[in-house]
Design a protein around this motif. Sequence first.
Motif, PDB file in Angstrom:
ATOM      1  N   LYS A  85       0.958  -1.134  -0.076  1.00 48.82           N
ATOM      2  CA  LYS A  85      -0.035   0.111   0.108  1.00 48.82           C
ATOM      3  C   LYS A  85       0.990   1.043   0.105  1.00 48.82           C
ATOM      4  N   SER A  86       1.835   1.245   0.987  1.00 51.47           N
ATOM      5  CA  SER A  86       2.611   2.525   0.980  1.00 51.47           C
ATOM      6  C   SER A  86       3.345   2.532  -0.472  1.00 51.47           C
ATOM      7  N   PHE A  87       4.095   1.701  -0.987  1.00 51.36           N
ATOM      8  CA  PHE A  87       4.632   1.583  -2.255  1.00 51.36           C
ATOM      9  C   PHE A  87       3.791   2.437  -3.299  1.00 51.36           C
ATOM     10  N   LEU A  88       2.366   1.849  -3.417  1.00 49.98           N
ATOM     11  CA  LEU A  88       1.459   2.457  -4.280  1.00 49.98           C
ATOM     12  C   LEU A  88       1.232   3.827  -4.114  1.00 49.98           C
ATOM     13  N   GLN A  89       1.160   4.268  -2.692  1.00 54.05           N
ATOM     14  CA  GLN A  89       0.702   5.515  -2.601  1.00 54.05           C
ATOM     15  C   GLN A  89       2.140   6.508  -2.707  1.00 54.05           C
ATOM     16  N   GLY A  90       3.460   6.064  -2.414  1.00 58.07           N
ATOM     17  CA  GLY A  90       4.528   6.675  -2.582  1.00 58.07           C
ATOM     18  C   GLY A  90       4.900   6.899  -3.829  1.00 58.07           C
ATOM     19  N   GLU A  91       4.467   6.043  -4.962  1.00 59.16           N
ATOM     20  CA  GLU A  91       5.227   5.829  -6.288  1.00 59.16           C
ATOM     21  C   GLU A  91       4.268   6.638  -7.328  1.00 59.16           C
ATOM     22  N   LEU A  92       3.035   6.892  -6.618  1.00 57.72           N
ATOM     23  CA  LEU A  92       2.066   7.497  -7.991  1.00 57.72           C
ATOM     24  C   LEU A  92       2.843   8.688  -8.885  1.00 57.72           C
ATOM     25  N   ASP A  93       3.289   9.657  -7.986  1.00 52.66           N
ATOM     26  CA  ASP A  93       3.714  10.806  -8.622  1.00 52.66           C
ATOM     27  C   ASP A  93       4.977  10.400  -9.310  1.00 52.66           C
ATOM     28  N   LEU A 111      -7.384  -9.450  -1.750  1.00 50.68           N
ATOM     29  CA  LEU A 111      -6.544  -8.330  -1.162  1.00 50.68           C
ATOM     30  C   LEU A 111      -7.292  -7.660  -0.087  1.00 50.68           C
ATOM     31  N   PRO A 112      -6.775  -7.132   1.070  1.00 48.40           N
ATOM     32  CA  PRO A 112      -7.670  -6.223   1.968  1.00 48.40           C
ATOM     33  C   PRO A 112      -8.209  -5.148   0.937  1.00 48.40           C
ATOM     34  N   ASP A 113      -9.302  -4.679   1.599  1.00 49.13           N
ATOM     35  CA  ASP A 113      -9.960  -3.467   0.914  1.00 49.13           C
ATOM     36  C   ASP A 113      -9.147  -2.361   0.866  1.00 49.13           C
ATOM     37  N   SER A 114      -8.245  -2.126   1.922  1.00 47.85           N
ATOM     38  CA  SER A 114      -7.678  -0.749   1.762  1.00 47.85           C
ATOM     39  C   SER A 114      -6.594  -1.000   0.676  1.00 47.85           C
ATOM     40  N   VAL A 115      -6.075  -1.963   0.374  1.00 46.82           N
ATOM     41  CA  VAL A 115      -4.780  -2.141  -0.440  1.00 46.82           C
ATOM     42  C   VAL A 115      -5.662  -2.125  -1.935  1.00 46.82           C
ATOM     43  N   ARG A 116      -6.759  -2.961  -2.105  1.00 44.27           N
ATOM     44  CA  ARG A 116      -7.292  -2.995  -3.326  1.00 44.27           C
ATOM     45  C   ARG A 116      -7.878  -1.639  -3.709  1.00 44.27           C
ATOM     46  N   SER A 117      -8.516  -0.697  -2.914  1.00 36.49           N
ATOM     47  CA  SER A 117      -8.639   0.584  -3.403  1.00 36.49           C
ATOM     48  C   SER A 117      -7.629   1.493  -3.751  1.00 36.49           C
ATOM     49  N   VAL A 118      -6.585   1.529  -3.065  1.00 40.15           N
ATOM     50  CA  VAL A 118      -5.369   2.364  -3.639  1.00 40.15           C
ATOM     51  C   VAL A 118      -4.819   1.715  -5.055  1.00 40.15           C
ATOM     52  N   LEU A 119      -4.806   0.232  -4.774  1.00 40.24           N
ATOM     53  CA  LEU A 119      -4.441  -0.378  -6.424  1.00 40.24           C
ATOM     54  C   LEU A 119      -5.214  -0.021  -7.407  1.00 40.24           C
ATOM     55  N   GLU A 120      -6.596   0.073  -7.249  1.00 37.59           N
ATOM     56  CA  GLU A 120      -7.671   0.302  -8.128  1.00 37.59           C
ATOM     57  C   GLU A 120      -7.505   1.847  -8.813  1.00 37.59           C
TER      58      GLU A 120
END
Length: 248
Positions: A85-93, A111-120
């Motif tokens: 999750k933090s990889f996805l958040q940190g790498e978006l930019d 995947l846990p909901d919180s990870v899936r939503s960031v991924l999507e």
Amino acid sequence: MEPDALPKLTRIPRHVAIVMDGNGRWAEKRKQPRLFGHKAGVDSVRDVVETSRELGVEVLTLYAFSSENWKRPENEVSGLMKILKSFLQGELDRMLRNDIRLISIGEREKLPDSVRSVLEKTIKKTSQNSALTLNLALSYGGRVEIAHCVSRIAEACLAGEFSPADIDESLIDKYLYTAGLPDPDLLIRTGGEHRLSNFLLWQASYAEIFFTPVMWPDFRKSDFLQILEEFGSRERRFGKTGAQIRSS
Ligand code: IPE
Ligand code: IPE
Ligand code: MG
């Protein structure tokens, strides 16, 4: 590294797939918890993504979590999900800046909901990018993928979309998670083990396979470039003779 610092490579694979193995042992050797190794592995991910982008690789598939990895201790699984999750958040930019499109293969619903939503969200926000497709294999297993594909093909047959006699390799390709992607040309496994561990069983049928003893957190651009150089010198025959390949 500047693009002009890249070595002259004779052949750039369109699709590179990597089994990022060895994080746990790397950490254990340093008397650290396994999650320390998983965290350190994120730097290697950045390195191979950047290098792939610089070289013009079209697709980079990273095996980040297998369908079998759910069997690991609960704290390791939840720690890995947090890192993801933090990889996805940190790498978006960085992905937006570098024109990188993110996609994923695997059982996303597990995947846990919180990870899936960031991924999507990340997938959606990067969907117009085109320099490199970064494909994360998450809760991915080749056998589950094939079972899922067979079941969807059977449903389509029952719905009258086509008949069993129409099922061929290209139709199967369309029902796999990897529909629309080229097959991997190069498959790398770090960490010293010599096995596929259920990775891209159908798609890797003609991939050139490289096993390296380097543990994933130590895997750097120079290791990647060395493999790419050797990849260029391998003769890919696809069932033909060497003479046929050299005269074509
Ligand atoms: C690979 O490293 C990462 C995942 C499977 C998530 P490992 O955690 O398998 O590391 P080793 O093989 O135990 O060293
Ligand atoms: C394969 O590594 C899966 C990933 C790298 C995500 P494992 O460490 O899970 O494979 P095995 O269990 O040693 O075969
Ligand atoms: Mg392992």
